[in-house]
Every structure is written in C-alpha cells, then in structure tokens.
Design a protein around this motif. Structure first.
Motif, mmCIF file in Angstrom:
data_model
loop_
_atom_site.group_PDB
_atom_site.id
_atom_site.type_symbol
_atom_site.label_atom_id
_atom_site.label_comp_id
_atom_site.label_asym_id
_atom_site.label_seq_id
_atom_site.Cartn_x
_atom_site.Cartn_y
_atom_site.Cartn_z
ATOM 1 N N HIS A 301 0.812 -1.212 0.000
ATOM 2 C CA HIS A 301 0.000 0.000 0.000
ATOM 3 C C HIS A 301 0.848 1.266 0.000
ATOM 4 O O HIS A 301 0.313 2.366 0.105
ATOM 5 C CB HIS A 301 -0.951 0.001 1.198
ATOM 6 N N GLY A 302 2.169 1.126 -0.119
ATOM 7 C CA GLY A 302 3.037 2.292 -0.151
ATOM 8 C C GLY A 302 3.345 2.727 -1.571
ATOM 9 O O GLY A 302 2.863 2.162 -2.547
ATOM 10 N N HIS A 303 4.164 3.767 -1.686
ATOM 11 C CA HIS A 303 4.566 4.276 -2.993
ATOM 12 C C HIS A 303 5.538 3.281 -3.625
ATOM 13 O O HIS A 303 6.592 2.996 -3.064
ATOM 14 C CB HIS A 303 5.241 5.642 -2.832
ATOM 15 N N PRO A 304 5.220 2.709 -4.804
ATOM 16 C CA PRO A 304 6.107 1.702 -5.394
ATOM 17 C C PRO A 304 7.380 2.330 -5.947
ATOM 18 O O PRO A 304 7.389 3.513 -6.316
ATOM 19 C CB PRO A 304 5.259 1.105 -6.520
ATOM 20 N N PRO A 305 8.458 1.560 -6.055
ATOM 21 C CA PRO A 305 9.683 2.080 -6.663
ATOM 22 C C PRO A 305 9.552 2.122 -8.179
ATOM 23 O O PRO A 305 8.594 1.593 -8.759
ATOM 24 C CB PRO A 305 10.740 1.055 -6.242
ATOM 25 N N GLU A 306 10.503 2.750 -8.833
ATOM 26 C CA GLU A 306 10.591 2.707 -10.286
ATOM 27 C C GLU A 306 11.203 1.369 -10.695
ATOM 28 O O GLU A 306 12.046 0.820 -9.974
ATOM 29 C CB GLU A 306 11.473 3.851 -10.807
ATOM 30 N N VAL A 307 10.803 0.864 -11.851
ATOM 31 C CA VAL A 307 11.372 -0.377 -12.375
ATOM 32 C C VAL A 307 11.610 -0.200 -13.875
ATOM 33 O O VAL A 307 10.651 -0.012 -14.642
ATOM 34 C CB VAL A 307 10.442 -1.588 -12.145
ATOM 35 N N THR A 308 12.858 -0.242 -14.303
ATOM 36 C CA THR A 308 13.196 -0.144 -15.715
ATOM 37 C C THR A 308 14.665 -0.516 -15.895
ATOM 38 O O THR A 308 15.404 -0.684 -14.912
ATOM 39 C CB THR A 308 12.935 1.270 -16.265
ATOM 40 N N SER A 309 15.070 -0.619 -17.170
ATOM 41 C CA SER A 309 16.477 -0.905 -17.467
ATOM 42 C C SER A 309 17.172 0.296 -18.096
ATOM 43 O O SER A 309 18.318 0.196 -18.519
ATOM 44 C CB SER A 309 16.578 -2.108 -18.423
ATOM 45 N N ARG A 310 16.471 1.443 -18.151
ATOM 46 C CA ARG A 310 17.068 2.679 -18.687
ATOM 47 C C ARG A 310 16.834 3.812 -17.706
ATOM 48 O O ARG A 310 15.697 4.025 -17.263
ATOM 49 C CB ARG A 310 16.468 3.043 -20.049
ATOM 50 N N ILE A 311 17.906 4.527 -17.368
ATOM 51 C CA ILE A 311 17.817 5.569 -16.350
ATOM 52 C C ILE A 311 18.616 6.807 -16.759
ATOM 53 O O ILE A 311 19.626 6.700 -17.440
ATOM 54 C CB ILE A 311 18.339 5.067 -14.981
ATOM 55 N N LYS A 312 18.120 7.979 -16.332
ATOM 56 C CA LYS A 312 18.885 9.217 -16.470
ATOM 57 C C LYS A 312 19.549 9.510 -15.132
ATOM 58 O O LYS A 312 18.891 9.461 -14.084
ATOM 59 C CB LYS A 312 17.982 10.379 -16.869
ATOM 60 N N VAL A 313 20.839 9.845 -15.188
ATOM 61 C CA VAL A 313 21.593 9.987 -13.943
ATOM 62 C C VAL A 313 22.487 11.227 -13.981
ATOM 63 O O VAL A 313 22.828 11.737 -15.048
ATOM 64 C CB VAL A 313 22.482 8.740 -13.694
ATOM 65 N N ASN A 314 22.845 11.688 -12.796
ATOM 66 C CA ASN A 314 23.994 12.572 -12.594
ATOM 67 C C ASN A 314 25.112 11.705 -12.071
ATOM 68 O O ASN A 314 24.948 11.034 -11.043
ATOM 69 C CB ASN A 314 23.677 13.668 -11.572
ATOM 70 N N ASP A 413 11.650 1.361 -21.451
ATOM 71 C CA ASP A 413 12.490 0.506 -22.275
ATOM 72 C C ASP A 413 11.591 -0.403 -23.116
ATOM 73 O O ASP A 413 10.359 -0.327 -23.033
ATOM 74 C CB ASP A 413 13.481 -0.300 -21.431
ATOM 75 N N ALA A 414 12.210 -1.247 -23.915
ATOM 76 C CA ALA A 414 11.441 -2.080 -24.847
ATOM 77 C C ALA A 414 10.509 -3.047 -24.138
ATOM 78 O O ALA A 414 9.507 -3.484 -24.708
ATOM 79 C CB ALA A 414 12.408 -2.837 -25.763
ATOM 80 N N GLN A 415 10.833 -3.378 -22.882
ATOM 81 C CA GLN A 415 10.049 -4.388 -22.164
ATOM 82 C C GLN A 415 9.096 -3.784 -21.129
ATOM 83 O O GLN A 415 8.534 -4.510 -20.313
ATOM 84 C CB GLN A 415 10.993 -5.382 -21.469
ATOM 85 N N SER A 416 8.904 -2.485 -21.145
ATOM 86 C CA SER A 416 8.076 -1.846 -20.115
ATOM 87 C C SER A 416 6.674 -2.430 -20.055
ATOM 88 O O SER A 416 6.141 -2.722 -18.970
ATOM 89 C CB SER A 416 7.997 -0.331 -20.362
ATOM 90 N N GLN A 417 6.056 -2.630 -21.224
ATOM 91 C CA GLN A 417 4.679 -3.138 -21.239
ATOM 92 C C GLN A 417 4.620 -4.587 -20.754
ATOM 93 O O GLN A 417 3.765 -4.941 -19.928
ATOM 94 C CB GLN A 417 4.103 -3.033 -22.649
ATOM 95 N N VAL A 418 5.536 -5.424 -21.251
ATOM 96 C CA VAL A 418 5.575 -6.818 -20.808
ATOM 97 C C VAL A 418 5.851 -6.885 -19.310
ATOM 98 O O VAL A 418 5.225 -7.662 -18.578
ATOM 99 C CB VAL A 418 6.645 -7.608 -21.592
ATOM 100 N N ARG A 419 6.780 -6.057 -18.841
ATOM 101 C CA ARG A 419 7.149 -6.086 -17.427
ATOM 102 C C ARG A 419 5.955 -5.747 -16.545
ATOM 103 O O ARG A 419 5.749 -6.352 -15.491
ATOM 104 C CB ARG A 419 8.300 -5.114 -17.154
ATOM 105 N N GLN A 420 5.156 -4.766 -16.974
ATOM 106 C CA GLN A 420 3.990 -4.396 -16.179
ATOM 107 C C GLN A 420 2.999 -5.547 -16.112
ATOM 108 O O GLN A 420 2.386 -5.802 -15.069
ATOM 109 C CB GLN A 420 3.326 -3.147 -16.770
ATOM 110 N N MET A 421 2.846 -6.289 -17.220
ATOM 111 C CA MET A 421 1.976 -7.450 -17.220
ATOM 112 C C MET A 421 2.497 -8.524 -16.267
ATOM 113 O O MET A 421 1.717 -9.167 -15.545
ATOM 114 C CB MET A 421 1.874 -8.038 -18.636
ATOM 115 N N VAL A 422 3.817 -8.713 -16.260
ATOM 116 C CA VAL A 422 4.415 -9.729 -15.397
ATOM 117 C C VAL A 422 4.251 -9.343 -13.930
ATOM 118 O O VAL A 422 3.925 -10.191 -13.079
ATOM 119 C CB VAL A 422 5.905 -9.929 -15.745
#
Length: 588
Positions: A301-314, A413-422
């Motif tokens: 019930h908390g704020h979920p983390p981000e999940v991806t394989s592409r990130i913008k960073v400093n 990333d290319a798998q964002s939609q599949v990942r959300q389904m998983v």
C-alpha cells in the motif's frame, strides 16, 4: 546528527575535528594530556590533528574509535563526524549508505584559498542532495585574521555554490589550531558577528527520519534451514527506509511477487512485531515465494519504486581511465549488481570550473555527466527527489569503484509493457499449497527452461529430442515443446507479422512459466531467437531458470546465449555439453 567534513588536502580537516573533540570533552580521559606530553617529549609543537591520529592508532588495536567516524556531543545532541579522506572514499561511503550525512562542514584554507577539491567536494555535496553546508575558512591565524581575505574567499566560493544549486548556510572564519570561532569567540575575530561552529551545528535541522518514508529493503540473501524439520526461508536485508510489521502485505520488485510478513527475525534476539529503518532483519513470509538478492521489498500500500532498465543519472567519475561509450561496467545499487553501459552522454561538466560540453564521447576523471545508462535487465530504485537512499549508485570498473551518482529520471524501455503485465501476474498469482522445495524433493530436480535456437537449417529439434530422451531415461520430469506447437495452438488468433511478434514470445514465456512452476525441465526450440525475443522471456521468467543454447556459427542473440555448439557436432557430444550447462538444475 550525521555531519560530513570535506575539503582540499591539508586545509585542516583533522585539526578541526580534533578541536571539536577537545572542546566538547569527548576525548577519552587523559588523551589530550597524553598527546601533549608525547609532543613535548619529541620536541615538536602540539597539533590538534594529532588527537585524531592517536585515536586512529588505538582503533587499529580494537579500542575507542572508528577511523571513519568520530563521535562527540554538545548540550543539544550527539553528533557523528564522517571524515571524507578523498573523492572515492567519500562518494563510496555516501552512495552505498555507509554514511548518511544530513549536513556538511566544508573546510577552505584561508592562505591557499579555493582549490580544485574545494569545488569538487562542493559539487558532490550538491549531487548527493546535502543542502545544509557550513563553509569554514580555516587557518585565519596564517593571514593575520584579515577580514578582507575572509570576505574574498567567501564571495568567490558562494558564487561557485550558487551555480550548482547550493546556498551555503553560513561562512565562518576559524582557526582550528588556536580555537577561534570553534566553540568560543576570540578577540582576533572581533569583526565577525556570526555564529560559531558549535552554534551552527546545533542549528542544523534534522531531516525527516527514514522511518517516515515508504518501506524499502534491498534483499541481501535468502537463508534456508533444514535441521529439525525447519522449513523456513528467511529473507534478510537492512531496512533502508520505512517500517515493516508482522502481517504487512509486501511486494518485491522488479519481480512484483507478493506475500505477507509472517515473522521478523533478529540475529541472536527474540522475534519482534515490527521494526524500522537502519536495522538488519530476516523476514519469513506466509507464502513461499521465490525472490533473489538484489530485489527490493516494499509495502503493497506504499509508494512503489521505479522499475526499468534505462535511467537518467547525474554521475561523478573518478576512474583513472575515462568512462566510455560502448564499454560494459557494473552498477551497484543497494544489493543489486548489474552490467551497465552508457547509452548517451547528454552533458559533461568539469566539477572544478563548471565548464560544460554536450558533445562529449567519454567522461574523464573528476568530470560530472548527465547521461542515460542502460542495463540488460530491469532494476528497482527510487528517484533522488523522492527517496534518496535508494537513488544512489556506484559504478564498478574492473573491481574498482570508479564513479557514482544519483538517478533523477526513469525511462521506458522495450520491455516496459511486458514487465507491467508480469508484475500484475505475479501480484495476482494464486499460490499452491505445494512448495517449490516439495517439488524439488519429489522430482529430484530444479525446474529449468532450456532454449535451443540457431539458424533455420541447424538441427535444433533433433538435439532437443535427444536431450529430452536422455533426461527422461534419468528419471527427470522433462518436456520438449517446439515453438510451432504454441504458434498453431495458443497463438492461432495472432497474425504472422512484425506487430504480433512480441506477443508470440510473451505467450510462450507464460506457458513456460506455468510449466516451471510445476517443477518441469522444459526444452523449447525456436529459429534464430533475437536479443529482443530473449529479453521478453527473461522479463517474464527468473533469469536463473533459463539456459540458452545456440546451434551454429552465426549468433544473432547478441551474446545472450549461454552455450554455443557447432552445427555439425556429434549429437551425443552436444547433449553432454548441455547436461554440463544445466548440471546444477538436475538435483535439489
């Protein structure tokens, strides 16, 4: 409160720390007199920096003090001074969570003035989100306590800080050696009407305690016990932020698997009903889900983390060799370690003079970059402006920590939609009463997916059938599935065009996932699996359950195959090689 002290070499950090210890009465009894006597016996002048050296010598013998952390207290509260001896130690400790500074003392030598490291350390404070910064212009005694010297340094450094988004809390003229403006005011600095170092420390604000933030616990390890019919799986880690209680519904990312907390175990202590940030714990769950090191436990019930394989960073780079496009490094965030490459360098900044360029092809030592990083699989993290502890990472190059920084944007990333389904599938998965361990014990094997691929004329199916037969004769629960069986059955509603290609493989992966949950060794053949095809399968199924075999010379899997075999190799020889590859999966 945690305070980090930074500054250019020989600008007097150790002297400042020694004076803080002495003036607050935080030294061991008799230590000050002992060091003074040693100096006198050796005919050298006493320096407060010697106090720190003496305590470090004792620490090496298991006494008194940690060489990286110094403890003292004022009438208001207790402090930990985190000494930052250099770029790498400072950034490594800050990013990995060994030091969570809430404020900083930045020391500048009044005689030498602002130096390169003064600017670099200031930039790192900005990058790591430390906004409370007191600048100590030290060694004022060496410039005859001249007000003009102090004002000139203060103005020059304030202009630099403003460019990187820091408004210094204050500038304080001090003499660590003489004690001016550390704890007391002296006549030498009668022209200064601001606060002493002690006064400004006590005015720094405590940030919101980590327990008030959403729950985050990077999984360190999973422990299993077998003696005395103990079937617990204990998921261990240190809680970065938030709190967890028995009965809480929790979700692990990036997998999306969920369960409820059954118990909270402490090492050599009784179990507790709840616990918060900073504690190392072991959790047992009501349902035996299977997660691995590097996943992040969160509250449902908390704020979920981000999940991806592409990130913008400093990113701040400290490696001797530049960080380059096309080279593979490793990114470590929490307990996760994953290969990483630069996808794009958007801007490179010299942290000393703030000169920048947007055409750089590499990041040189001591440069800061805004860039896009890409990884072969998704990780769970937070953005720096939301939950900073789980936004910080380091970059490892050839086993050396060579850089680090913060994540400020998650990219699709290319798998964002599949990942959300998983993630949705894993969250809603209805668990069986039969555990994976029970299936291991019954079948004498671990579930595995063996993908055999290669060019159209490669003998994939022949190898698969021979492998299935060998495993079956060994008493294994094994099944061979040609991809055509799925295409002409489950996928009969899909057209054979590029738009439906990903969906074919998503469905294939879902079939495989069900059979792996049954405990089966599943062998699948397909023509010329591409990197994108394999990424869909790896997104849908745990990586450690998948082995890919490429038959033939030309490999289009972009290095994702675990085994390459020549097209005309003897069948039995190929089967033996595959059996060696999956050896650890054949027994529990």
């Amino acid at each position: 409160m945690n305070i980090v002290i930074v500054g250019h070499v020989d600008h007097g950090k150790s002297t400042i720390v020694g004076r803080l210890l002495a003036d607050t009465g935080s030294l061991p009894q008799g230590k000050l007199e002992q060091v003074r006597q040693q100096c006198e016996n050796n005919s050298k002048p006493f320096e407060y920096a010697f106090l720190l050296d003496a305590l470090k010598d004792e620490q090496a013998q298991g006494i008194t003090i940690d060489s990286a952390r110094v403890f003292f207290k004022t009438s208001k509260r207790h402090y930990i001074i985190i000494d930052a001896p250099g770029h790498i130690e400072f950034l490594k400790n800050m990013v990995t969570g060994a030091a969570r500074a809430e404020a900083a003392l930045l020391v500048i030598d009044a005689k030498e003035g602002v130096q390169e490291n003064s600017c670099r350390h200031g930039y790192m404070l900005s990058m790591l989100g430390i906004k409370q910064v007191a600048v100590l212009v030290n060694k004022m005694d060496l410039v005859s306590y001249e007000e003009d010297v102090f004002r000139q340094i203060s103005q020059q450094y304030q202009e630099f800080l403003e460019k990187i988004g820091i408004q210094a809390t204050c500038f304080i003229p001090v003499s660590g050696r003489e004690g001016d403006m550390i704890s007391e005011r002296q006549e030498n600095l009668s022209w200064y009407f601001g606060k002493t170092v002690f006064e400004i420390l006590d005015e720094f604000h405590k940030k919101d305690i980590d327990e008030n933030l959403p729950l985050r616990m990077p999984v360190q390890d999973i422990y299993k016990f077998t003696k005395f019919q103990d079937d617990r799986r204990i998921i261990s880690g240190t809680i970065s932020t938030g709190t967890v209680n028995v009965g809480d519904e929790v979700v692990f990312y990036p997998s999306g698997k969920k369960s409820y907390v059954k118990s909270i175990e402490m090492f050599n202590q009784p179990a507790v009903p709840g616990i918060g940030a900073g504690y190392a714990v072991g959790l047992t769950l009501t349902e035996q889900i299977y997660v691995k090191r590097g996943e992040m436990l969160t509250a449902f019930h908390g704020h979920p983390p981000e999940v991806t394989s592409r990130i913008k960073v400093n990113l701040f780079w400290m490696g001797r060799a530049p960080m380059e496009l096309g080279k593979t490094y490793h990114l470590k965030l929490g307990t996760m370690k994953v290969p990483v490459e630069i996808e794009k360098i958007e801007q490179v900044l010299n942290a000393s003079n703030l000169d920048s360029t947007d055409t750089a092809q590499k990041i040189a030592r001591h440069e800061v970059a805004k860039c896009i990083l890409k990884m072969p699989r998704a990780i769970a993290f937070d953005l720096a402006d939301r939950i900073s502890p789980t936004s910080r990472f380091v970059i490892v190059d050839q086993n050396n920590i060579s850089g680090g920084g913060i994540i400020y944007e998650a990219l699709e990333d290319a798998q964002s939609q599949v990942r959300q389904m998983v993630i949705e599938r894993n969250y809603r998965w209805i668990m069986s009463n039969i555990s994976r361990e029970q299936r291991f014990e019954r079948y004498g094997q671990k579930a595995a997916l063996i993908l055999i691929t290669g060019r159209r004329d490669a003998p994939r199916k022949e190898i698969a059938r021979a492998l299935e037969e060998r495993l079956f004769m060994q008493g294994k629960l094994v099944y061979f599935l040609g991809i055509g069986n799925v295409i002409h059955g489950l996928d009969a509603d899909l057209t054979n065009d590029p738009d439906t290609h990903p969906e074919h493989f998503r469905r294939l992966a879902e079939v495989a996932n069900i059979m792996l949950n049954m405990g089966t060794i599943l062998i699948i053949t397909a023509i010329e699996l591409q990197k994108s095809d394999l990424e869909i399968i790896h997104t849908s199924i745990d990586d450690d359950q998948i082995k890919t075999v490429w038959v033939g010379d030309e490999d289009s899997s972009s290095g994702m195959a675990d085994l390459h075999v020549a097209e005309h190799s003897p069948r039995e020889q190929v089967v033996e090689k595959i059996l060696e590859l999956i050896h650890t999966n054949l027994s529990s």
